[in-house]
Design a protein around this motif. Structure first.
Motif, PDB file in Angstrom:
ATOM      1  N   ASP A 199       0.843  -1.196   0.000  1.00  0.00           N
ATOM      2  CA  ASP A 199       0.000   0.000   0.000  1.00  0.00           C
ATOM      3  C   ASP A 199       0.880   1.248   0.000  1.00  0.00           C
ATOM      4  O   ASP A 199       1.303   1.735   1.053  1.00  0.00           O
ATOM      5  CB  ASP A 199      -0.904  -0.034   1.242  1.00  0.00           C
ATOM      6  N   LEU A 200       1.171   1.749  -1.205  1.00  0.00           N
ATOM      7  CA  LEU A 200       2.074   2.904  -1.325  1.00  0.00           C
ATOM      8  C   LEU A 200       1.451   4.169  -0.725  1.00  0.00           C
ATOM      9  O   LEU A 200       2.106   4.890   0.033  1.00  0.00           O
ATOM     10  CB  LEU A 200       2.420   3.152  -2.795  1.00  0.00           C
ATOM     11  N   ASP A 201       0.193   4.421  -1.059  1.00  0.00           N
ATOM     12  CA  ASP A 201      -0.461   5.626  -0.534  1.00  0.00           C
ATOM     13  C   ASP A 201      -0.535   5.576   0.988  1.00  0.00           C
ATOM     14  O   ASP A 201      -0.456   6.616   1.651  1.00  0.00           O
ATOM     15  CB  ASP A 201      -1.875   5.763  -1.127  1.00  0.00           C
ATOM     16  N   GLY A 202      -0.646   4.351   1.516  1.00  0.00           N
ATOM     17  CA  GLY A 202      -0.745   4.184   2.963  1.00  0.00           C
ATOM     18  C   GLY A 202       0.542   4.549   3.696  1.00  0.00           C
ATOM     19  O   GLY A 202       0.535   4.695   4.919  1.00  0.00           O
ATOM     20  N   LEU A 203       1.645   4.680   2.942  1.00  0.00           N
ATOM     21  CA  LEU A 203       2.917   5.062   3.575  1.00  0.00           C
ATOM     22  C   LEU A 203       2.902   6.534   3.977  1.00  0.00           C
ATOM     23  O   LEU A 203       3.706   6.974   4.803  1.00  0.00           O
ATOM     24  CB  LEU A 203       4.089   4.814   2.612  1.00  0.00           C
ATOM     25  N   GLY A 204       1.977   7.287   3.363  1.00  0.00           N
ATOM     26  CA  GLY A 204       1.819   8.691   3.723  1.00  0.00           C
ATOM     27  C   GLY A 204       3.016   9.566   3.396  1.00  0.00           C
ATOM     28  O   GLY A 204       3.324  10.503   4.133  1.00  0.00           O
ATOM     29  N   LEU A 205       3.687   9.260   2.284  1.00  0.00           N
ATOM     30  CA  LEU A 205       4.871  10.036   1.902  1.00  0.00           C
ATOM     31  C   LEU A 205       4.459  11.340   1.227  1.00  0.00           C
ATOM     32  O   LEU A 205       3.526  11.379   0.434  1.00  0.00           O
ATOM     33  CB  LEU A 205       5.747   9.233   0.939  1.00  0.00           C
ATOM     34  N   SER A 206       5.197  12.419   1.552  1.00  0.00           N
ATOM     35  CA  SER A 206       4.997  13.683   0.850  1.00  0.00           C
ATOM     36  C   SER A 206       6.024  13.769  -0.271  1.00  0.00           C
ATOM     37  O   SER A 206       7.016  13.040  -0.274  1.00  0.00           O
ATOM     38  CB  SER A 206       5.202  14.865   1.799  1.00  0.00           C
ATOM     39  N   HIS A 207       5.788  14.716  -1.217  1.00  0.00           N
ATOM     40  CA  HIS A 207       6.703  14.923  -2.337  1.00  0.00           C
ATOM     41  C   HIS A 207       8.132  15.082  -1.817  1.00  0.00           C
ATOM     42  O   HIS A 207       8.389  15.909  -0.946  1.00  0.00           O
ATOM     43  CB  HIS A 207       6.278  16.163  -3.124  1.00  0.00           C
ATOM     44  N   GLY A 208       9.041  14.263  -2.334  1.00  0.00           N
ATOM     45  CA  GLY A 208      10.437  14.340  -1.908  1.00  0.00           C
ATOM     46  C   GLY A 208      10.783  13.337  -0.820  1.00  0.00           C
ATOM     47  O   GLY A 208      11.955  13.086  -0.570  1.00  0.00           O
ATOM     48  N   ASP A 209       9.775  12.782  -0.167  1.00  0.00           N
ATOM     49  CA  ASP A 209      10.028  11.781   0.870  1.00  0.00           C
ATOM     50  C   ASP A 209      10.395  10.439   0.240  1.00  0.00           C
ATOM     51  O   ASP A 209       9.975  10.127  -0.865  1.00  0.00           O
ATOM     52  CB  ASP A 209       8.776  11.554   1.734  1.00  0.00           C
ATOM     53  N   ALA A 210      11.161   9.675   0.965  1.00  0.00           N
ATOM     54  CA  ALA A 210      11.523   8.340   0.502  1.00  0.00           C
ATOM     55  C   ALA A 210      11.551   7.395   1.688  1.00  0.00           C
ATOM     56  O   ALA A 210      11.781   7.822   2.828  1.00  0.00           O
ATOM     57  CB  ALA A 210      12.881   8.360  -0.176  1.00  0.00           C
ATOM     58  N   THR A 211      11.322   6.145   1.417  1.00  0.00           N
ATOM     59  CA  THR A 211      11.420   5.155   2.477  1.00  0.00           C
ATOM     60  C   THR A 211      11.880   3.831   1.876  1.00  0.00           C
ATOM     61  O   THR A 211      11.863   3.648   0.666  1.00  0.00           O
ATOM     62  CB  THR A 211      10.078   4.982   3.227  1.00  0.00           C
ATOM     63  N   ARG A 212      12.313   2.960   2.743  1.00  0.00           N
ATOM     64  CA  ARG A 212      12.808   1.664   2.299  1.00  0.00           C
ATOM     65  C   ARG A 212      12.057   0.574   3.044  1.00  0.00           C
ATOM     66  O   ARG A 212      11.915   0.632   4.262  1.00  0.00           O
ATOM     67  CB  ARG A 212      14.305   1.573   2.591  1.00  0.00           C
ATOM     68  N   LEU A 213      11.560  -0.400   2.290  1.00  0.00           N
ATOM     69  CA  LEU A 213      10.793  -1.493   2.886  1.00  0.00           C
ATOM     70  C   LEU A 213      11.476  -2.821   2.585  1.00  0.00           C
ATOM     71  O   LEU A 213      12.011  -3.013   1.491  1.00  0.00           O
ATOM     72  CB  LEU A 213       9.379  -1.539   2.292  1.00  0.00           C
ATOM     73  N   ASP A 214      11.471  -3.711   3.562  1.00  0.00           N
ATOM     74  CA  ASP A 214      11.919  -5.079   3.319  1.00  0.00           C
ATOM     75  C   ASP A 214      10.682  -5.966   3.401  1.00  0.00           C
ATOM     76  O   ASP A 214      10.079  -6.115   4.457  1.00  0.00           O
ATOM     77  CB  ASP A 214      12.960  -5.500   4.359  1.00  0.00           C
ATOM     78  N   VAL A 215      10.315  -6.520   2.247  1.00  0.00           N
ATOM     79  CA  VAL A 215       9.049  -7.239   2.141  1.00  0.00           C
ATOM     80  C   VAL A 215       9.279  -8.655   1.625  1.00  0.00           C
ATOM     81  O   VAL A 215       9.917  -8.836   0.590  1.00  0.00           O
ATOM     82  CB  VAL A 215       8.101  -6.515   1.141  1.00  0.00           C
ATOM     83  N   PRO A 216       8.760  -9.656   2.333  1.00  0.00           N
ATOM     84  CA  PRO A 216       8.855 -11.013   1.785  1.00  0.00           C
ATOM     85  C   PRO A 216       7.981 -11.131   0.541  1.00  0.00           C
ATOM     86  O   PRO A 216       6.846 -10.647   0.538  1.00  0.00           O
ATOM     87  CB  PRO A 216       8.313 -11.905   2.912  1.00  0.00           C
ATOM     88  N   VAL A 217       8.534 -11.726  -0.496  1.00  0.00           N
ATOM     89  CA  VAL A 217       7.765 -11.860  -1.736  1.00  0.00           C
ATOM     90  C   VAL A 217       7.854 -13.311  -2.215  1.00  0.00           C
ATOM     91  O   VAL A 217       8.941 -13.874  -2.332  1.00  0.00           O
ATOM     92  CB  VAL A 217       8.253 -10.853  -2.812  1.00  0.00           C
ATOM     93  N   ALA A 218       6.680 -13.911  -2.424  1.00  0.00           N
ATOM     94  CA  ALA A 218       6.626 -15.318  -2.822  1.00  0.00           C
ATOM     95  C   ALA A 218       6.863 -15.444  -4.322  1.00  0.00           C
ATOM     96  O   ALA A 218       6.248 -14.737  -5.111  1.00  0.00           O
ATOM     97  CB  ALA A 218       5.269 -15.905  -2.460  1.00  0.00           C
ATOM     98  N   LEU A 219       7.783 -16.324  -4.697  1.00  0.00           N
ATOM     99  CA  LEU A 219       8.098 -16.524  -6.111  1.00  0.00           C
ATOM    100  C   LEU A 219       7.698 -17.929  -6.546  1.00  0.00           C
ATOM    101  O   LEU A 219       7.934 -18.899  -5.821  1.00  0.00           O
ATOM    102  CB  LEU A 219       9.601 -16.337  -6.351  1.00  0.00           C
ATOM    103  N   ASP A 220       7.107 -18.024  -7.727  1.00  0.00           N
ATOM    104  CA  ASP A 220       6.760 -19.326  -8.288  1.00  0.00           C
ATOM    105  C   ASP A 220       7.964 -19.891  -9.031  1.00  0.00           C
ATOM    106  O   ASP A 220       8.914 -19.178  -9.338  1.00  0.00           O
ATOM    107  CB  ASP A 220       5.600 -19.182  -9.277  1.00  0.00           C
ATOM    108  N   GLU A 221       7.850 -21.180  -9.340  1.00  0.00           N
ATOM    109  CA  GLU A 221       8.878 -21.796 -10.187  1.00  0.00           C
ATOM    110  C   GLU A 221       8.844 -21.125 -11.555  1.00  0.00           C
ATOM    111  O   GLU A 221       7.803 -20.649 -11.989  1.00  0.00           O
ATOM    112  CB  GLU A 221       8.590 -23.284 -10.347  1.00  0.00           C
ATOM    113  N   VAL A 222       9.994 -21.077 -12.210  1.00  0.00           N
ATOM    114  CA  VAL A 222      10.040 -20.521 -13.562  1.00  0.00           C
ATOM    115  C   VAL A 222      10.435 -21.628 -14.534  1.00  0.00           C
ATOM    116  O   VAL A 222      11.118 -22.577 -14.163  1.00  0.00           O
ATOM    117  CB  VAL A 222      11.023 -19.335 -13.680  1.00  0.00           C
TER     118      VAL A 222
END
Ligand SMILES: [Zn+2]
Ligand SMILES: [Zn+2]
Length: 197
Positions: A12-35
């Motif tokens: 949820d990007l909008d939920g981060l509540g960032l203003s113009h010029g703000d930045a943040t870093r997230l570490d998010v687990p992401v499930a990957l399928d076989e390729v």
């Protein structure tokens, strides 16, 4: 492609509540399928890597960077023995709808979209990311596509894998080439090896 996986892979990007010029870093687990590569299945290891997502708020949207490391495990293209190939994914996306940009820049005319020779300014150009919708980042979809784009042409157990004998199907790694001459195409180099032996 499962809808549930897609839902779980949203940020949820909008939920981060960032203003113009703000930045943040997230570490998010992401499930990957076989390729699938060359008709073989390759399994990402780990299957749920922690993805690092850098989010910067631009004038009217987001600049995003996604990074994660995985190894793909599966059969060697040549000899079919287990092989593993490391991939470091590092990709960027910008999502910046033009309507809001035009509204925020004095003098900009929303209707003035005709073709011109001017180099587009990334700060003002309409950029749409297929992975951002309604303030949500479709992280799973982005990670999956980025991984597929980063795939090598082939996955080998080692760079110089000699593969299987085309005559008898035996693994040629560590085998004596002379044993796989099979009376065919007598390669002069092999003949020389045989003389030495
Ligand atoms: Zn191999
Ligand atoms: Zn052979």
């Amino acid at each position: 492609m499962e809808p549930e996986a897609e839902e779980n892979g949203l940020v949820d990007l909008d939920g981060l509540g960032l203003s113009h010029g703000d930045a943040t870093r997230l570490d998010v687990p992401v499930a990957l399928d076989e390729v699938t590569l060359g008709g073989q299945e390759y399994r990402p290891e780990p299957s749920v890597p922690t993805a690092r997502v850098d989010v910067s708020r631009t004038t009217s949207g987001y600049a995003l960077r996604l990074r994660f490391d995985v190894a793909l495990g599966g059969p060697c293209f040549r000899c079919l023995e287990p092989a593993s190939h490391r991939i470091a994914v590092d990709v960027r996306e910008v999502d910046q709808p033009v309507e809001s940009v035009a509204a925020e820049i004095p003098g900009a005319r929303p209707g003035d979209q005709g073709p011109d020779d001017q180099e587009p300014d990334p700060g003002e150009t309409e950029l749409e990311s297929p992975y951002v919708e309604g303030g949500q980042l479709r992280l799973s979809a982005w990670a999956r596509d980025a991984l597929i784009l980063a795939l090598p042409n082939q996955i080998l157990c080692r760079e110089d894998c000699r593969g299987l004998c085309s005559w008898c199907g035996e693994n040629l790694n560590g085998a004596d080439p002379a044993d796989h001459d099979h009376g065919q195409n007598l390669d002069p180099r092999w003949a020389k090896l045989r003389d030495l032996g």
